[in-house]
Design a protein around this motif. Sequence first.
Motif, short mmCIF file in Angstrom:
data_model
loop_
_atom_site.label_atom_id
_atom_site.label_comp_id
_atom_site.label_asym_id
_atom_site.label_seq_id
_atom_site.Cartn_x
_atom_site.Cartn_y
_atom_site.Cartn_z
N THR A 294 0.84 -1.19 0.00
CA THR A 294 0.00 0.00 0.00
C THR A 294 0.88 1.24 0.00
N PHE A 295 0.24 2.39 -0.25
CA PHE A 295 0.97 3.65 -0.20
C PHE A 295 0.98 4.19 1.23
N LEU A 296 2.10 4.76 1.60
CA LEU A 296 2.20 5.44 2.89
C LEU A 296 2.57 6.90 2.62
N PRO A 297 2.24 7.78 3.58
CA PRO A 297 2.60 9.19 3.37
C PRO A 297 4.10 9.36 3.34
N GLY A 298 4.57 10.18 2.42
CA GLY A 298 6.00 10.48 2.33
C GLY A 298 6.25 11.93 2.70
N PHE A 299 6.79 12.71 1.76
CA PHE A 299 7.16 14.09 2.05
C PHE A 299 6.01 15.05 1.76
N THR A 300 5.84 16.05 2.61
CA THR A 300 4.90 17.12 2.30
C THR A 300 5.54 18.47 2.62
N GLN A 301 5.11 19.49 1.85
CA GLN A 301 5.60 20.86 2.07
C GLN A 301 5.02 21.47 3.33
N GLU A 302 3.86 20.96 3.74
CA GLU A 302 3.15 21.61 4.83
C GLU A 302 3.76 21.25 6.18
N ASN A 303 3.45 22.05 7.19
CA ASN A 303 3.90 21.77 8.56
C ASN A 303 2.96 20.74 9.17
N CYS A 304 3.21 19.51 8.79
CA CYS A 304 2.21 18.49 9.02
C CYS A 304 2.87 17.17 9.37
N GLY A 305 2.34 16.49 10.37
CA GLY A 305 2.82 15.16 10.72
C GLY A 305 1.68 14.16 10.60
N ILE A 306 2.04 12.90 10.32
CA ILE A 306 1.03 11.86 10.21
C ILE A 306 1.28 10.88 11.34
#
Lengths: 186, 996
Positions: free
Chosen positions: B441-453
Motif C-alpha cells: 500500500t501507499f504510505l505518506p511520504g514528504f509534504t511541504q506543509e507543517n504536518c505530521g502523520i
Amino acid sequence: MTTTLSSRHPGVLATSPAVEVSLAEPRGRLSLRARGDLTPFARVLGFALPERIGQRAEEHDIRAIRLGPDEWTLNTPMAAVQRLLEAFAAIYPDHPHSLVDISGREVSLVIEGAQASDLLSIGCARDVEAIPAGEGRRTMFDGTTVVLWKDAADSYRLDIWNSFAPHVLDLLKTGCAELAAEARQA
Amino acid sequence: MSQFRVAGRGRINSGRRVRFTFDGKEYSGLEGDTIASALLANGVHLVGRSFKYHRPRGILSAGSEEPNAIVGTSRGAGRYEPNTRATVQEIWKGLTVTSQNKYPSLKFDIGAVNDAAYMLFSAGFYYKTFMWPKAFWHKVYEPFIRAAAGMGVSPSEPDPDTYASRYLHCDLLVVGSGPAGLAAARVGAEAGLRVVLVDENAEAGGTLLSEPQAQINGQQAWDWLAAELAGLKAKGVRIMTRTTAIGYYHQNMVGLCEKLTDHLDVLPKDMPRERLWRVRAKRVVLAQGALEKPLVFHGNDRPGVMLAGAAQTYLNRYGVKAGHRPVVLTSHDSAWYAAFDLEDAGAKVAAIADTRPAVRGDLIAEAGKRGIPVLLSHTATTTSGRLRISSITLAVVKDGKTGPETRYACDCLLMSGGWTPSLHLFSHTQGKLAWDENQNTFLPGFTQENCGIAGAGRGLWGIEAALADGLERGREAAAALGRSVDAAPVRVENDRTGTGVSHTELPTRRDAGKNKSFVDFQNDVTAKDLRLAVKEGMRSIEHVKRYTTNGMATDQGKLSNINGLNIAAEALGKEAPKVGLTTFRPPYTPTTFGTFCGYHRGSHFEVTRKTNIDSWAEENGAVFEPVGQWRRAWYFPKAGEDMDAAVLRECRATRAGVGIFDASTLGKIEVVGPDAAEFMNRMYTNPWTKLMPGRCRYGLLLGEDGHIRDDGVIGRMAQDRFHVTTTTGGAARVLNMMEDYLQTEWPDLQVWLTSTTEQWSTIALNGPDAAKLLAPLVEGVTLTEEAFPHMSCVECTVAGMPARLFRVSFTGEIGFEVNVPAYLGRALWDVLWEVGQPLGITAYGTETMHVLRAEKGYIIVGQDTDGTVTPGDAGLSWAVGTKKRDFVGMRGMARPDLVAPGRKQLVGLLTEDRSRLEEGAQIVFDPNQPIPMTMAGHVTSSYHSDAVGRPIALALVAGGHERMGETVYIPMPDRTIAAQITSTVFVDPENARLKI
C-alpha cells in the motif's frame, strides 16, 4: 437592510448574552499622508505619530493609528476637525502632506463582550486574539475593508465605509443570534 | 430488545428509544444509533440498490467511507437530503429514511434487468453503446443516460436551513481523535499550545470506541478515554465532534465542516445546520487512521456482506450483532478478533476462512477455544442469497490451484482484505506517497506543509503503537514551535496487533470473465471491468479510472482505489507505484452546498451598497437597478406609469424645469500635494497646469494601451488639491491604477490619493430652473454666469451645510452638483425637494440620466466604449493635450492599429422608420450581402428621446466619422432596419442651454 447607519442614532444594534454590537458616536476622521520628518506633525498634534503599522497613539481624545508606510488616520472629536485642518494647513508650505477630512466617509461599530473575538471570527480571517490590545489593523470583514481597533481583549471597534456598514451589521446580527442560540444550547 | 441487540454491549444501551421510518415502515433504535446500526439491530441489511445494475445492497462499513448504504433522509418540506450515508447519520425521533435507486420497490426492482444484461454494461459502455445511429443521440440516448445518471433525487425546494462559517487559529490542529490523535493533542496541550482536536464521528475516541477490551495504563479503554477527554478539555483543548476535516489547503489552512443539527429531533432557533471552519494551524497532525479493504471475489456485494472491522464496531460501540451465523473471510489478523467478539456475544461463527497458509498460533488457539472451524489457504468463489447472503462457497487453494468447493450457510459474511492508510488530506497537501512493499500500500511520504502523520494513517497497527506515535508527533509539533515537553509512554494490554497480506481478485475455479467481483461498490465496477480497460489500451491509472469510473463515486474510492490499482497493475504486469494512484481532491466526504455558501445567500448574498439618499428613493417608490455593487434608483414611476412613461416625464420635467438626481455613487478621489497638478498631467490626457483653482475640467483616463478607461469631471479646489470624480463602477479601479503608478513609477512625486467617494453625498440639480432653486440656499458664492460660470467649483455652504459646489452638466441643461458630508445627504435632499416644490422639482433616476446625456452625445465609459475605443474613436480628441510631453496611454495612442483608417468610431444613428434600436444590435453596410455578413459595428446606446421627438442611438461604426449622412443597416430577426449616421449631439449643439 434599507437604512444607512450614519443617519441612525448611536446605540445598541445587536446583542447576545456575551457580546453586544453598537453604533459609536460620530467622530471626526482625518486621513493624514506624509513622508520624511514627522516631528512637525507631532508638534501640531501634541504627541508623536505611531511608528509601526498597526500601532496607535492618543492624547487629549485625539487618536492616531498608522495604517501604512505614509498613512495615518486621526480619530478626533467632531469639534476638533476644523482646528486640526487649519493647524496642519499652517505647516503645509514647509512640510507638504495630505490631510483629507473623511469624517463623513465612515461609521464605527463597537463590539464588546466576552465573545467579541468569536463574533469577529465569523467574518474576519485574521487571528484577532493575537492583535495586542491598544493596536489596530486594516483588514477585511466579510469581504469589506475595515479598520479594526482593538481597545481591550474583549472590546473592538470597526471603522466601515457608509455603504458597506449595513452589510457588515447584517452579518454581526446573524452572528449574535447564532451565539445566543449556542448559549441556549450549552 | 431486538434479537440482534446484545445486552451489556455497546455504548448506547442506556439511550432513549427512538422511532424512525425506513421506506415507510416504522423502526425503533436507540439514541446514539446511526441509521445503519439501528437497521442492523432490526435485522435489516438490505438498504439500497446499486447505481448501475440495481443489485440489492447492504451495509458495508461503519463509517464515512460507506459506498453502499446511501439513503435519502428528510425532516419535512425543503429538508430532504439525498445520498446520506446511513453509517454516519444518527437517528432522531421522526426521521424519515428512504432507499434509493429502486423502482417500484427495494425488494422488487425493474432496473435489476441491467444486472442480467451486465455483459452490455462493461467498462466504457457509454462510449461504445451510444455511438450509432447518430440520430438516436438526442431523442433516445441522451434522455436515457440523463435519467439513469446521478444518484438519488435532487431536492426541489428551497433549503430553509441556515449555514454558518468561522475562522479559527490554533497552534496545533489534530485531525482524528483515535489513540494517535488523543496522544498528539495531549502533548500539544501539555506544551501550552492552543490545540484543536476534530473528529467526524459523534463521539471522540476512534478505534477505542470499538475496542473496549484494551487496558490502557491499567484502565479499561473507555474509562481511560473518558478521563483523557476530560483532561484535554481541562487543559483548554477545543474538541469538536461531528466535524469533518474536508480539505487541506495551502499553508496549513484546513477546512472543517461541523454538523450542528442533523442529529437533533427539534431544531433550535437561530442555530445553523452546518458550519464551515477555516482553520489556520501552525502545525497539523493527521491521525485519521486506516480504512479496511474489501476482498474482491464473485458475489462480494450481497446484503449481509460486511467489513469485519465494521461488524466489530457495530457490536462493541452500538451493541448490535451483524448476524447470528457469520462466516469470516480474511487475509488479515484483525478479522479474527471480530469473529471472537461476535462468538462471545452469542453469535455462532460458522467458519474463519483465511487466505493465508499460516496464521499466528494464538489466533488459532483462541478460535479452537471457542469451537470455531478454521480454514487456512482458502478462497471464496461465490455467494448466494437474493436479498441477503445465505451461503458462501469456499475452496482451498493449493499450489496456485483452487480445489473443490464447499458451501457454508451463513446470514452474514465478515471480510477483511487488510487496511489502507487514509491518505486523503495528506494527498491534498500535494504530499508525495511512498509505496510500502510489505503492506502493498501507499504510505505518506514528504509534504511541504507543517504536518505530521500519526498512527494507522502511516501504516502502524495496534493501540499502543498509535499512542506512542501520537505522542511523538505531538512532541515534534511542540518542538517546531519552540516548546519541549516530556510525555510518559502509555502502556496497553489486550492490544490487538496484527498483520496481513494483500490480494487482487481472489483465486477462483470459475470463469473469471463472468465473475461479478466488485471493486467499486457504488459505481458497480468489477475486477473484470478493470482488466478490460487495460486490455483496451488504458495504461495510466487516471485513464483506467475514467474509463471504468472506479473511484469516481461520492465515496471517492475510499474502499476501491487501492484494490483497483492492484488489479490494474497486475493486468499491466507492472508494479503498483509504476501505475500510480489517482489524486484525492477535497472535500474528503460529500459536503453540502450550504456549507460552502455559509452566510452568503438571500439578502446577504453579496454587498449591496446604498447611498445616504437611497432611503428617500425607497420611500418614494423608486425602481432600482444594480450598478456595480451599488443599487441605484432607476426611475420613479407614478401610479399607472410604466418605465417608458416615467422616464419620458422625468426627461421632460428636467429639460423644462428642474430635476434632482442622486449622484453620490460617483467615485471621488482627493489628490493632494505639491505635485498634484504634475500627477494629474501624467495620469489624464488633458492638461491641468493652467487650470485655475475654482475651475473644473472633463478628464479622460486611458490605459497604457491608449484605450479609454474612465472619465469624469475634475475640480481644482486649491493649487495643490484636486477633487477627482470617476465613473460609479470605476472608482476602486481608478484609485488602484493611480496608486500603482504612484508607487511603482513615480515614487518621487509628492502627492497623495485619498478615496472620498463615501465622504460626500452628491446631489445633481439640472434644468433651466436649477440656479433659481439653488441660489437662495447658497452662501459664499453668487450663482450667476459671471461669478460662477459653467465648469466652476467652490467650497461654500448650501442650506447651512458645508458643501463643495460644482457647476457641471451631464444633461446639457444648467447643472450643479452639490457635495455635502455623506451623513447630511438626506437632509439636503429633503430641503431641496421642499424648496423645489413651487418649481415642480422632479426626481429622476439613472435611466433618465442616460437619455439626457445621450441626447447631448456624452459617452458612458463601459457602455459606449468597450476597452478598445480611443479618444479619437469616441470623438474626444479635444480632451487630449497635444502639447503635453507624456501621459498614460500617449504612446499607446500612436500605435499603428490605433491610427489606422476604418476604426470603429462613435456616431449617432436615426432610424428611418423611427423605431428604437436594440442596444448591442450589429450593423452592416450592405443588407443584401450573403450570410455571414461583414459586421461594421454595433449599437451602444438607444433610447426614445422626447427632446428630439424620435428614438436616438449611439453606435460604433467602422470609419463612422467619415460616413456622416450615410445609411447603414441593422438586421434583426424579423426585419432589417435602415438608419442614418448623424452627429452624436442631438440636442442644443451650441450649448446655449448651459447658460444661466
